[in-house]
Motif scaffolding. Structure first.
Motif, PDB file in Angstrom:
ATOM      1  N   ASP A 292      18.068  48.188  33.452  1.00  0.00           N
ATOM      2  CA  ASP A 292      18.030  47.538  34.759  1.00  0.00           C
ATOM      3  C   ASP A 292      17.304  46.218  34.544  1.00  0.00           C
ATOM      4  N   PRO A 293      18.057  45.153  34.198  1.00  0.00           N
ATOM      5  CA  PRO A 293      17.407  43.894  33.830  1.00  0.00           C
ATOM      6  C   PRO A 293      16.600  43.267  34.965  1.00  0.00           C
ATOM      7  N   ASP A 294      16.988  43.520  36.208  1.00  0.00           N
ATOM      8  CA  ASP A 294      16.234  42.955  37.331  1.00  0.00           C
ATOM      9  C   ASP A 294      14.830  43.527  37.385  1.00  0.00           C
ATOM     10  N   GLN A 295      14.729  44.810  37.075  1.00  0.00           N
ATOM     11  CA  GLN A 295      13.404  45.429  37.079  1.00  0.00           C
ATOM     12  C   GLN A 295      12.697  45.329  35.724  1.00  0.00           C
ATOM     13  N   GLY A 296      13.505  45.243  34.659  1.00  0.00           N
ATOM     14  CA  GLY A 296      12.903  45.199  33.327  1.00  0.00           C
ATOM     15  C   GLY A 296      12.603  46.579  32.775  1.00  0.00           C
ATOM     16  N   LEU A 297      13.494  47.534  33.088  1.00  0.00           N
ATOM     17  CA  LEU A 297      13.328  48.906  32.626  1.00  0.00           C
ATOM     18  C   LEU A 297      14.556  49.284  31.798  1.00  0.00           C
ATOM     19  N   TYR A 298      14.333  49.836  30.601  1.00  0.00           N
ATOM     20  CA  TYR A 298      15.423  50.128  29.662  1.00  0.00           C
ATOM     21  C   TYR A 298      15.233  51.520  29.071  1.00  0.00           C
ATOM     22  N   ALA A 299      16.338  52.097  28.613  1.00  0.00           N
ATOM     23  CA  ALA A 299      16.278  53.396  27.941  1.00  0.00           C
ATOM     24  C   ALA A 299      17.211  53.374  26.742  1.00  0.00           C
ATOM     25  N   CYS A 300      16.805  54.033  25.672  1.00  0.00           N
ATOM     26  CA  CYS A 300      17.638  54.101  24.467  1.00  0.00           C
ATOM     27  C   CYS A 300      17.389  55.417  23.757  1.00  0.00           C
ATOM     28  N   GLY A 301      18.272  55.728  22.830  1.00  0.00           N
ATOM     29  CA  GLY A 301      18.144  56.962  22.056  1.00  0.00           C
ATOM     30  C   GLY A 301      19.497  57.371  21.518  1.00  0.00           C
ATOM     31  N   ASP A 302      19.497  58.360  20.628  1.00  0.00           N
ATOM     32  CA  ASP A 302      20.780  58.804  20.065  1.00  0.00           C
ATOM     33  C   ASP A 302      21.727  59.297  21.163  1.00  0.00           C
ATOM     34  N   TRP A 303      21.180  59.759  22.293  1.00  0.00           N
ATOM     35  CA  TRP A 303      22.013  60.266  23.393  1.00  0.00           C
ATOM     36  C   TRP A 303      22.810  59.161  24.080  1.00  0.00           C
ATOM     37  N   CYS A 304      22.476  57.913  23.841  1.00  0.00           N
ATOM     38  CA  CYS A 304      23.248  56.787  24.391  1.00  0.00           C
ATOM     39  C   CYS A 304      24.463  56.465  23.527  1.00  0.00           C
ATOM     40  N   LEU A 305      24.530  57.069  22.333  1.00  0.00           N
ATOM     41  CA  LEU A 305      25.643  56.784  21.420  1.00  0.00           C
ATOM     42  C   LEU A 305      26.159  58.069  20.777  1.00  0.00           C
TER      43      LEU A 305
END
Length: 328
Positions: A292-305
């Protein structure tokens, strides 16, 4: 004052994002609920030496990740593993024709994440329970009630079920994470005084409580270890037996191993078990990372790919790329 970026999770995804952000000149602060780095690439110290109970090896299919692996090899953190592989099905063992190149951390899987941690600020044994926004910046609250911050942006790099409550400030992202199914894996390690009379060093298993087994000393840098084996149960068996005690898991999976391995298996002189509640995503996704670039909150991990080590690393890179794209 330079306001740092917070990264929750010091597994391969979080460290990948941290490395990319630091390379771009940003200050990062990592948090991890564990006592060390690695997540599922962590290694467990034991009386039989260090054991890889999570990720057993990794492959490199994407050219960007392959280039990264070359750097790890050059740094002495990783090496190629060339095991004598077998397939087990319907009680039959056959040599595996698989010629995939496999890599492992040296002298243990966690060597890679420990190497990546150099020159990074990290708080271990710190479980973040809430991510909230102040007037201008983000703050984190941990399980002890301590507040950390301020932070310019936040990257959440933990398994989807753990990421969901931390993404409460971005309901759309939280809903995506909540929809990701993660599968469990029971992992058991056993050791023997005398090496088992089998040439097998790794085995893919079908139609069995076990899904995978590996002879730990066959991996580079582990030569001085006794004959230790790591056994991974299938996701289906692990789900059905999620509430076993560790001793029960050891007993049942050792029994399956003894039936499968094709040689006499004495009583092990060493054993331990670990239950990975969120071992891998049930399916592949194409998100790369969430943000969410407007808020500046991100998530990542193997579950995203893809659910692989490579997927975790690529997801961390993608989270960092999106974050940097939207910084002032």
């Amino acid at each position: 004052m330079t306001v740092p970026i917070a990264i929750i999770g010091a597994g391969i995804a979080g460290l990948s994002a941290a490395q990319a952000l630091q390379t771009a000149g940003r200050t990062v602060h990592l948090f991890d609920k564990g006592r060390g780095s690695g997540g599922r690439m962590a290694s467990k110290a034991s009386e039989a030496g260090s054991l890889d109970l999570g990720a057993q090896y990794f492959t490199a299919r994407d050219r960007r990740f392959a280039e990264q692996v070359r750097h790890w090899v050059a740094a002495g953190w990783a090496a190629e593993w060339q095991p004598q592989l077998y397939n087990a099905r319907d009680g039959q063992l056959t040599p595996s024709p698989d010629e995939q190149t496999r890599w492992v951390g040296v002298p243990r899987m966690s060597a890679i994440t420990r190497g990546l941690l150099e020159d990074m600020t990290v708080s271990f044994a710190c479980r973040i329970t809430e991510v909230f926004r102040g007037v201008e910046y983000w703050h984190l609250q941990d399980a002890e009630g301590v507040t950390h911050g301020p932070y310019e942006r936040v990257v959440i790099a933990v398994p989807a079920p753990q990421a969901t409550p931390l993404l409460a400030a971005a309901p759309k992202l939280a809903a995506i994470a909540a929809g990701v199914q993660m599968e469990p894996t029971w992992a058991v390690a056993v050791g023997f005084v005398e090496p088992l009379a089998t040439p097998m060093q790794g085995c893919f298993v079908q139609d069995n409580p076990l899904d995978w087994l590996a002879r730990n000393p066959s991996k580079p840098g582990r030569d001085a270890q006794p004959d230790t084996w790591v056994l991974h149960a299938s996701a289906q068996w692990s789900k059905q037996h999620i509430d076993l005690t560790k001793d029960q898991a050891i007993e049942q999976l050792c029994g399956a191993f003894a039936e499968l391995v094709g040689c006499v298996v004495p009583v092990p002189n060493f054993s331990l078990a670990h239950r990975w509640l969120y071992a891998r995503p049930a399916g592949n996704h194409e998100w790369g990372a969430l943000g969410d670039p407007d808020q500046g909150l991100y998530a990542c991990g193997d579950w995203c790919l893809s659910g692989r080590v490579e997927g975790a690393w690529l997801s961390g890179q993608e989270a960092a790329r999106r974050l940097l794209e939207h910084l002032d």
